[in-house]
Design an enzyme around this catalytic site. Sequence first.
Site, PDB file in Angstrom:
ATOM      1  N   LYS A  66       0.775  -1.143  -0.064  1.00 17.54           N
ATOM      2  CA  LYS A  66       0.059  -0.066   0.187  1.00 17.54           C
ATOM      3  C   LYS A  66       0.693   1.153   0.133  1.00 17.54           C
ATOM      4  O   LYS A  66       0.493   2.303  -0.547  1.00 17.54           O
ATOM      5  CB  LYS A  66      -1.097   0.039   1.164  1.00 17.54           C
ATOM      6  CG  LYS A  66      -1.964   1.199   1.028  1.00 17.54           C
ATOM      7  CD  LYS A  66      -2.840   1.148   2.309  1.00 17.54           C
ATOM      8  CE  LYS A  66      -3.715   2.285   2.137  1.00 17.54           C
ATOM      9  NZ  LYS A  66      -4.876   2.659   3.352  1.00 17.54           N
ATOM     10  N   LYS A 110      -5.786 -14.022  -5.590  1.00 13.30           N
ATOM     11  CA  LYS A 110      -4.848 -13.086  -6.214  1.00 13.30           C
ATOM     12  C   LYS A 110      -3.279 -14.010  -5.499  1.00 13.30           C
ATOM     13  O   LYS A 110      -3.072 -13.629  -4.333  1.00 13.30           O
ATOM     14  CB  LYS A 110      -4.648 -11.736  -5.763  1.00 13.30           C
ATOM     15  CG  LYS A 110      -3.502 -11.202  -6.382  1.00 13.30           C
ATOM     16  CD  LYS A 110      -3.442  -9.740  -6.205  1.00 13.30           C
ATOM     17  CE  LYS A 110      -2.394  -9.009  -6.817  1.00 13.30           C
ATOM     18  NZ  LYS A 110      -0.941  -9.304  -6.645  1.00 13.30           N
ATOM     19  N   GLU A 123       0.682 -18.797 -12.141  1.00 12.08           N
ATOM     20  CA  GLU A 123       1.782 -18.536 -11.414  1.00 12.08           C
ATOM     21  C   GLU A 123       2.280 -19.812 -10.723  1.00 12.08           C
ATOM     22  O   GLU A 123       1.573 -20.855 -10.556  1.00 12.08           O
ATOM     23  CB  GLU A 123       1.527 -17.546 -10.122  1.00 12.08           C
ATOM     24  CG  GLU A 123       0.630 -16.051 -10.458  1.00 12.08           C
ATOM     25  CD  GLU A 123       0.818 -15.243  -9.502  1.00 12.08           C
ATOM     26  OE1 GLU A 123       1.940 -15.545  -8.684  1.00 12.08           O
ATOM     27  OE2 GLU A 123       0.647 -13.875  -9.857  1.00 12.08           O
ATOM     28  N   LYS A 148      -6.546  -5.401  -2.649  1.00 18.36           N
ATOM     29  CA  LYS A 148      -5.615  -5.908  -1.413  1.00 18.36           C
ATOM     30  C   LYS A 148      -6.155  -5.373  -0.262  1.00 18.36           C
ATOM     31  O   LYS A 148      -6.272  -4.281   0.007  1.00 18.36           O
ATOM     32  CB  LYS A 148      -4.404  -5.487  -2.128  1.00 18.36           C
ATOM     33  CG  LYS A 148      -4.004  -5.992  -3.409  1.00 18.36           C
ATOM     34  CD  LYS A 148      -2.540  -5.723  -3.648  1.00 18.36           C
ATOM     35  CE  LYS A 148      -1.532  -6.586  -2.993  1.00 18.36           C
ATOM     36  NZ  LYS A 148      -0.127  -6.404  -3.254  1.00 18.36           N
TER      37      LYS A 148
END
Length: 653
Positions: free
Chosen positions: A63, A143, A190, A302
């Site tokens: 962040k 995610k 991923e 997020k």
Amino acid sequence: MLSPAQLEILNTSKQTALSANPDRLEEIAQRTKADSLSDDELLAFLQICNTLYRSGEPLIPDKAYDSVFLAELEKRHPEHPYLHSVEAEKAFSGKTVALPQRMLSTEKAYSKESIQKWLTHIEKAATELGIAPETLIFRATPKLDGFAAYDDGKILYTRGDGRKGTDITRVFERGMIVGGSGKRGLGAGEIVVNQSYFNTHLADTFENARNFQASVIKEKELEPHALEAIQNHAAVFFPFCELPDWQGSSAELTTNFEAIVAKIHTLVDYDVDGVIFEVTDERIKQYLGATRHHHRWQIAYKSNAETAQVKVLQVTPQTSRSGRVNPVAELEPTRLSGALISRATAHHYGMVKEQGIGAGTLIELTRSGMVIPKIERVITPQTPQIPEHCSSCGSNLVWDGDYLYCLNTSQCPAQIENTIEHFFRTLANNDGFGGKTIEKLHANGVNSVYAIYMLTLDQLIYMGFRSQDGKNQIAKNLLDQLERSRIEAIEDWRFLGAFGIWRMGLGNCERLLQHHRLLDIFNLTVEDIILIEGFAEKTSAAVVESLAMIKDEFMKIYRLGFNLIQTPLISGQQELTSPIAGLTIVFTGTMVHGKRDDMIKEAKRLGAKVGSSVTGKTDLLVTGTDVGVTKLNAAKENGIRVISEEEYKALLG
């Protein structure tokens, strides 16, 4: 304070004035505003933060990177190339090649309000296209916090800069599987490691999963722990399109936002650092398109990484079965991301010593969503608490690099109990022998696996293994589970792995027994083991020494009569007469007559090698139902025989 790992990354990366000045880096990292930085320093800081993050050693929370420093660059120079480029993944050796499809970054949001604005933008686009907004379906997926890659069915590419990546198809040749359906050629995904496996087998070596994930990709020969994680199917390539998801309307998403986010975080046993939302209508995807940086029809939510300044009450040493003493920081209870946190790992005593972690140390603790709390940095160091003696047995501790060890392997209670628990957990064919049971047994003088198998019903009852009503069912159940562990068939490499030999995870155990029979391994020399692929000289010497140490206990337990499935020998050391002996087989599709894992196990027992992808070395492709075209096309191109599951069963007779 920058960690040694962060300093090493900066020293080996492209040097700039800022990266060569750790004090200045630390000073900038602590800021809540970036308006006083020059353009050059701001850009350099962003690039350094990205390098450290991609290497698994983040300098600041996500962040802060987005809302403080990246936002400052966007305010000053909205068209700056850095804002519209994909954050490059860590580079690997090898020629870069163009990706079949661009791999963009994802726009990020840190509040429900930001997601609502995005939904409004999507609904506006639907109206412009004449689509009723209430008919739109949105998809939410975890995610993954892994290593981004792209699989076109033939080549697996790193994401690189989003346009060009590096060929890392070698990970499939090493045995890595594809998560989900197991099909190749499903595009972006991923490389991730199973969180439970990481916590059990890798947390002592790697500070976090991102550190480890890069190690399974490297070009040179893999370390044993990386190869074992691949062979145990703990490290996988997971295509995004195969991820479990939630789907629903905009109204449902808005109304149940918090519950949906919480659910998505629990859908997979991999590190998750947010939720990906996307609209599923292809017409809207095409209409909205993408910037040079991200798709407009997709966004990542997020959860704010909560940060708190917490005081350390003390550092508690915990001795593992290997004798390594791990430091645990006991904290003033603090609530972060909805959980009451009172402990955090300090990773190793080298970190405790260098950063001054002890009673009274003020640390910055971070936690986001379901992520394990992490000591972000030390604010006010104090005299470190470094034990001189093992807290379990009182023996002197010795340093080995950054780690402290207790060498009293035969009498240390912590090592004995953890070793016994590891044995039964690795066999995985019994219940009841968890930490509490083993601790109680050890308190009654039972200090080895063999001694547990020698227990009688009367002895267990005398030790207190009975229910509150005085019945003896608990004791009887334990004896039944011991009997079950001997009767149920298990692989001989799993049995060997249960003894916890240093540097001998299940993958190395299986590899060793592919070349030597179980009872012959105690006569092997270092030179014998070095000849086996994956065993370096240092590992081979450690294996020979460890085998000598466990031989007596091993033989006593082995003679109890376990139902062991023998690993087929390779390299001509065993005359194999099965019709698939020596063949390399790939199974694909959904099997009707049995589970694929069981078929793989049977094929290995019959002397075959089993691959996860079709290559020029494949001899046979066995197909079930719902078979993708990728493996079939590869088999056709390489002239490989393709048979159905029924034909395979007939072949085996």
